[in-house]
Design a protein around this motif. Sequence first.
Motif, short mmCIF file in Angstrom:
data_model
loop_
_atom_site.label_atom_id
_atom_site.label_comp_id
_atom_site.label_asym_id
_atom_site.label_seq_id
_atom_site.Cartn_x
_atom_site.Cartn_y
_atom_site.Cartn_z
N VAL A 579 -26.22 34.05 -47.58
CA VAL A 579 -25.58 35.35 -47.37
C VAL A 579 -24.40 35.12 -46.44
N GLU A 580 -23.20 35.56 -46.85
CA GLU A 580 -22.03 35.28 -46.03
C GLU A 580 -20.98 36.38 -46.18
N ALA A 581 -20.04 36.37 -45.23
CA ALA A 581 -18.87 37.26 -45.25
C ALA A 581 -19.26 38.73 -45.22
N LEU A 582 -20.27 39.06 -44.43
CA LEU A 582 -20.57 40.48 -44.18
C LEU A 582 -19.83 40.88 -42.91
N ASP A 583 -18.50 40.86 -42.97
CA ASP A 583 -17.71 41.08 -41.76
C ASP A 583 -16.41 41.82 -42.03
N VAL A 584 -16.36 42.56 -43.14
CA VAL A 584 -15.14 43.28 -43.44
C VAL A 584 -14.84 44.35 -42.40
N ALA A 599 -41.66 48.55 -43.59
CA ALA A 599 -41.88 47.33 -44.38
C ALA A 599 -43.25 46.77 -44.05
N ASP A 600 -44.04 46.52 -45.09
CA ASP A 600 -45.28 45.77 -44.85
C ASP A 600 -44.94 44.39 -44.32
N TYR A 601 -43.90 43.79 -44.92
CA TYR A 601 -43.41 42.54 -44.36
C TYR A 601 -41.99 42.28 -44.84
N ILE A 602 -41.26 41.53 -44.02
CA ILE A 602 -39.96 40.97 -44.38
C ILE A 602 -40.05 39.48 -44.13
N ARG A 603 -39.77 38.69 -45.16
CA ARG A 603 -39.92 37.23 -45.04
C ARG A 603 -38.62 36.56 -45.46
N VAL A 604 -38.12 35.67 -44.62
CA VAL A 604 -36.93 34.89 -44.93
C VAL A 604 -37.30 33.41 -44.80
N GLU A 605 -36.96 32.64 -45.81
CA GLU A 605 -37.31 31.21 -45.77
C GLU A 605 -36.24 30.40 -46.49
N GLY A 606 -35.84 29.29 -45.85
CA GLY A 606 -34.92 28.36 -46.47
C GLY A 606 -33.57 28.96 -46.80
N SER A 607 -33.10 29.90 -45.99
CA SER A 607 -31.86 30.61 -46.30
C SER A 607 -30.85 30.45 -45.17
N ALA A 608 -29.58 30.71 -45.52
CA ALA A 608 -28.48 30.58 -44.55
C ALA A 608 -27.70 31.89 -44.48
N PHE A 609 -27.35 32.29 -43.24
CA PHE A 609 -26.61 33.52 -43.01
C PHE A 609 -25.44 33.18 -42.10
N ARG A 610 -24.23 33.56 -42.52
CA ARG A 610 -23.07 33.24 -41.69
C ARG A 610 -22.02 34.34 -41.81
N ASN A 638 -37.36 28.06 -41.35
CA ASN A 638 -36.49 27.05 -41.97
C ASN A 638 -35.16 27.64 -42.45
N SER A 639 -34.54 28.43 -41.59
CA SER A 639 -33.30 29.10 -41.97
C SER A 639 -32.24 28.88 -40.89
N SER A 640 -30.99 29.22 -41.23
CA SER A 640 -29.90 29.04 -40.27
C SER A 640 -29.08 30.32 -40.18
N PHE A 641 -28.54 30.56 -38.97
CA PHE A 641 -27.77 31.76 -38.69
C PHE A 641 -26.56 31.34 -37.84
N GLU A 642 -25.37 31.69 -38.31
CA GLU A 642 -24.16 31.28 -37.60
C GLU A 642 -23.14 32.42 -37.67
#
Length: 753
Positions: A579-584, A599-610, A638-642
Amino acid sequence: MTLAVYGLALAACQPSEGALSPQQTLTSAPQLSVIVEDMVALTSAIETAKPGDAIVLANGVWTDAEILFTGSGTADSPITLRAETPGQVILSGQSNLRLAGDYLIVDGLVFRDGFTPTSSVIEFRRSYTELANNSVVRNTVIDGFSNPERFETDSWVMMYGRNNRFENNHLAGKGNQGVTMAVRLNSEASQKNGHVIANNYFGPRPNLGSNGGETLRIGTSHHSLSDSLTVVENNVFDRTNGELEVISVKSGRNELRGNTFLAARGTLTMRHGNNNVIERNVFLGDGADHTGGIRVINAGQQVRDNYMEALTGTRFGGAFTIMNGVPDSPINRYHQVRDAVVENNSIIGSDRIQLGAGSDTERSAAPQDSVFQNNLIAREAEGAVFQVYDDMSGITFTSNVVAGPGDPVFDEGFTRKPFNLSREANGLLYPPSDVSAGAPRDLVVTTLSDVGVDWYPKAPATVAFGSGKILYVPAEEGAILAALNSAEPGDVLSLAAGRHQVRKTLKLDVPITVSGNDAATISFERSALFQIENGGSLRLEGLKITGEDAPDMVGNALIRTSPYAMTMNYRLEIVDSVVEALDVNRFFDVVRGAKGTMADYIRVEGSAFRDISGSVFKLDAERDDFGRYNAEYVTVRNSSFEGVQGPLAALYRGGRDESTFGPHFSLSNSELTDVGNGGRNALGTSLWLHGVQDTDISGNTFANSPAFKIDHTVGEPQTDITKNRFEAVPAPEVMEITSGLPPQARIGENEGL
């Protein structure tokens, strides 16, 4: 010792002995039967009904039907209101039923596709003084008949009067605030009532995320020193997960026996009132989170011959709990446990047995003059058998048996016996025949087939992501929307390689998976790509999503919930995606939960957000401090956020209520770089957890970011911050908001602090 998990179907179990049948009460043949087809005819028939008459509602949908059923039958000749064909009379829209008088029977109705316009769906009274007595509601269904405003309070069934029966009914899917069923004692005419609640199916109730989600309550604190004399027997409570108390007993001299609890989060709680009997009930947790057993408060409680297996609950929601009380307690707090007898119970594979729970400066009155005898505790876990929070010299321990490891703590009253358990014909685990401790061997388990009606299906398990068909979606304008419009619960939208341009917000009201097979990109032109509506859930897998075409406006979101309250909880998974470029523009969030959604649950795995101008998880809409919150579990692995300008997560649960289990937050093996540094981040933090009950932050790398902040509020929050690496990041800030104690988080084995 092997403790096999006991399945929920219970198909092989025997029927319950002594099960109450509708044929046992008020079943004399009617003298006159009249079929009515509209409300005018129904009202007229009720006004002229005589003892022995049967008023028959014609098959079909009765919309906005507010039925007042009054009359005076006799024990031999009751007045009956029934469906022409059981299950084929549907009361929908703004419908309800009140009954008042003597010897009345209601039989075979279905409430569905609407909600009550008043405070109850079925009410055993017409007014404060005009009550129902000696009357029966049976073979009736209330299914998802919930007010669309999540925190608008109503109840489904309210019992008043005396000697009434509620039997062989089906109640499932209550999604708004308010007890599913209650016995009221608010006048002398409803006290010492002798009601019977038997052979009912209490089906799944979603986690409310707030107080006010009990399935059954008997009395209220105001009248809790009065006796109710209500019998609750041979019912099934199936995944009734509304809140901490599945059953809340708030009156005296009730008997709760022969009931089965299937993967039910919470406990049977003797919250107020004295001299209740809890016997021959079966609690099967199946290892599900927060499943509990029995909680003891007040005086003279008898807890005997119960069976508890594979329960995972903690604190007040544990397998078995005896509470501390408040000295000279006001009527609405915690009265001291006195004269309790706890005997012949089996607690198997359930490691949270708590004595003196809740002990603090207010709840300082330990149990007195009580007995814990001939109980069987079988376990595999090491460590203490009991969690003891105060002086337990007021409990006498006698002839108890512990099978498996662990220290009972107490010097007397326990025998250690190394033996295996075996399942007997009733499906329950028992020790060798020479061990007499524990639940009786003739215990009969009430099963799903014993309860409710046989013409209406029991609630199925949650629809799993990917359990439906695969819909192949070409990279063409409008193709995703067209596929979504034809999708059914559990379907997968498999996107072709290439760029998918979405011009409309995609609204989901069923569980859907969108898979890009690591070769599809989605861009969107509206303020949100996905909007989760009531009934909807979403899994994103193998996608690249960009916000570069989103409108230049404040407050966009990749995924948002309906702006209106939702009575059905949702699930969200983001797996192996970018997921990227959410910055307009400012405050562009990845996930945003609205007030009144859960939400019963929110799960994020192996994903990248920048390059995100807002937060990844914006879950702080419930700021009224009523104990409400927007997500039960938020799990990131196992995810990354930048370049996330706001906090990674803003997760908020305010207030001091102790009736919920969450929120839970877990962040592991992930990388956070330049998170929380945005100039408009008013919180000034990379992560904000307020009132979260269970936090685990481990194995992560934090770089070039402000400190994260954790506020502990009520209960006993568990926070672990371990084995992380901090690079140019200040130490975490943990604050105890209400207790005034030093920070209680466990922080250790971190690098760079």
